[in-house]
Design a protein around this motif. Structure first.
Motif, short mmCIF file in Angstrom:
data_model
loop_
_atom_site.label_atom_id
_atom_site.label_comp_id
_atom_site.label_asym_id
_atom_site.label_seq_id
_atom_site.Cartn_x
_atom_site.Cartn_y
_atom_site.Cartn_z
N PHE A 1 0.83 -1.21 0.00
CA PHE A 1 0.00 0.00 0.00
C PHE A 1 0.86 1.26 0.00
CE2 PHE A 1 -3.89 -2.19 2.13
CZ PHE A 1 -4.13 -2.87 0.94
N LEU A 2 1.94 1.25 0.76
CA LEU A 2 2.82 2.42 0.74
C LEU A 2 3.52 2.55 -0.61
CD1 LEU A 2 4.33 2.28 4.34
CD2 LEU A 2 2.54 3.79 3.47
N GLY A 3 3.87 1.42 -1.23
CA GLY A 3 4.45 1.47 -2.57
C GLY A 3 3.47 2.02 -3.60
N LEU A 4 2.22 1.59 -3.48
CA LEU A 4 1.20 2.13 -4.39
C LEU A 4 0.98 3.62 -4.16
CD1 LEU A 4 -1.34 -0.82 -4.33
CD2 LEU A 4 -0.06 0.00 -6.31
N GLY A 5 1.06 4.05 -2.90
CA GLY A 5 0.97 5.49 -2.62
C GLY A 5 2.10 6.26 -3.25
N PHE B 1 -5.05 3.30 3.82
CA PHE B 1 -5.30 1.85 3.81
C PHE B 1 -4.22 1.11 4.61
CE2 PHE B 1 -7.63 2.04 -0.53
CZ PHE B 1 -8.78 2.45 0.10
N ALA B 2 -2.97 1.53 4.43
CA ALA B 2 -1.87 0.89 5.17
C ALA B 2 -2.05 1.10 6.66
CB ALA B 2 -0.53 1.45 4.70
N GLY B 3 -2.45 2.29 7.06
CA GLY B 3 -2.70 2.56 8.48
C GLY B 3 -3.84 1.72 9.02
N PHE B 4 -4.86 1.51 8.21
CA PHE B 4 -5.99 0.68 8.64
C PHE B 4 -5.55 -0.77 8.85
CE2 PHE B 4 -9.69 -2.00 7.71
CZ PHE B 4 -10.52 -1.59 8.75
N VAL B 5 -4.69 -1.28 7.97
CA VAL B 5 -4.19 -2.65 8.13
C VAL B 5 -3.40 -2.77 9.43
CG1 VAL B 5 -2.55 -4.33 7.19
CG2 VAL B 5 -4.17 -3.20 5.68
N VAL B 6 -2.57 -1.78 9.74
CA VAL B 6 -1.80 -1.81 10.99
C VAL B 6 -2.76 -1.74 12.18
CG1 VAL B 6 -0.14 -0.53 12.40
CG2 VAL B 6 0.29 -0.88 9.96
N TYR B 7 -3.78 -0.91 12.10
CA TYR B 7 -4.76 -0.79 13.19
C TYR B 7 -5.46 -2.12 13.44
CZ TYR B 7 -9.21 0.15 15.44
OH TYR B 7 -10.29 0.09 16.26
N VAL B 8 -5.95 -2.79 12.40
CA VAL B 8 -6.65 -4.06 12.56
C VAL B 8 -5.70 -5.12 13.11
CG1 VAL B 8 -7.80 -5.94 11.31
CG2 VAL B 8 -8.41 -3.58 10.84
N TRP B 9 -4.47 -5.15 12.61
CA TRP B 9 -3.50 -6.12 13.10
C TRP B 9 -3.22 -5.89 14.58
CZ3 TRP B 9 1.49 -4.92 14.86
CH2 TRP B 9 2.30 -6.03 15.13
N TRP B 10 -3.00 -4.65 14.99
CA TRP B 10 -2.71 -4.34 16.38
C TRP B 10 -3.89 -4.70 17.29
CZ3 TRP B 10 1.12 -4.03 19.40
CH2 TRP B 10 1.01 -3.45 20.65
N ARG B 11 -5.10 -4.42 16.82
CA ARG B 11 -6.29 -4.76 17.61
C ARG B 11 -6.42 -6.27 17.79
NH1 ARG B 11 -11.84 -3.45 15.10
NH2 ARG B 11 -11.55 -5.57 14.44
N GLU B 12 -6.12 -7.03 16.75
CA GLU B 12 -6.18 -8.49 16.85
C GLU B 12 -5.10 -9.03 17.78
OE1 GLU B 12 -8.48 -10.67 15.62
OE2 GLU B 12 -9.55 -8.83 15.15
N VAL B 13 -3.90 -8.43 17.76
CA VAL B 13 -2.84 -8.85 18.67
C VAL B 13 -3.28 -8.59 20.11
CG1 VAL B 13 -0.50 -8.29 19.48
CG2 VAL B 13 -0.94 -8.66 17.05
#
Length: 153
Positions: free
Chosen positions: A36-40, A64-76
């Motif tokens: 996502f950061l590469g696409l940005g 979008f990349a920030g949202f993926v990190v947020y969901v991952w952190w919440r699941e952890v």
């Protein structure tokens, strides 16, 4: 502290996050964020070349990349909380604590309460049109083969 127990935040506490399923989640998170950061960055280069629509996408991909990190952190955090609850000693069944509602939690779904209906007492003024319609419906129910035009009333 015993050798088998683990303090919160230690590497022993994190061992549940290194199962094959969690390794796949970690890898997927890293791949998605880098992509996502590469696409940005690609959209920024297109926008600099004169494509004005790409400025919106250049902002969108890092979100979008920030949202993926947020969901991952919440699941952890959720997995660590569940692991801590599973490791907690069982409560004494003789002493049952009073139910409490934690801030931000949803209440438990319970069975609906049945309320008995009591007929109204006193002077009831009956609507004649409603009474005639109810009589018609009861006649149709009593005569299943009849057509509405057969009603004698």
């Amino acid at each position: 502290m015993s050798e088998t127990g683990s303090a919160p935040g230690t590497l022993n506490d994190m061992r549940r996050l290194w199962t094959p399923a969690w390794i796949a989640r970690h890898v997927a998170m890293v791949v998605l964020v880098v992509s996502f950061l590469g696409l940005g960055w690609w959209q920024i280069s297109r926008a600099a070349a004169g494509n004005s629509l790409s400025w919106g996408y250049a902002v969108e991909w890092p979100i979008f990349a920030g949202f993926v990190v947020y969901v991952w952190w919440r699941e952890v955090k959720l997995a660590r909380r569940k692991a801590a609850e599973a490791d907690a000693p069982p409560a004494d069944p003789a002493v049952e604590p009073a139910p409490t509602v934690a801030a931000g939690s949803r209440p438990a779904v319970r069975r609906p309460v049945r309320v008995s209906r009591v007929p109204a007492t006193g002077d009831v003024v009956e609507d004649t049109d409603l009474a005639a319609y109810n009589h018609y419906l009861s006649w149709l129910n009593a005569n299943p083969g009849a057509r509405p035009g057969d009603y004698p009333g």
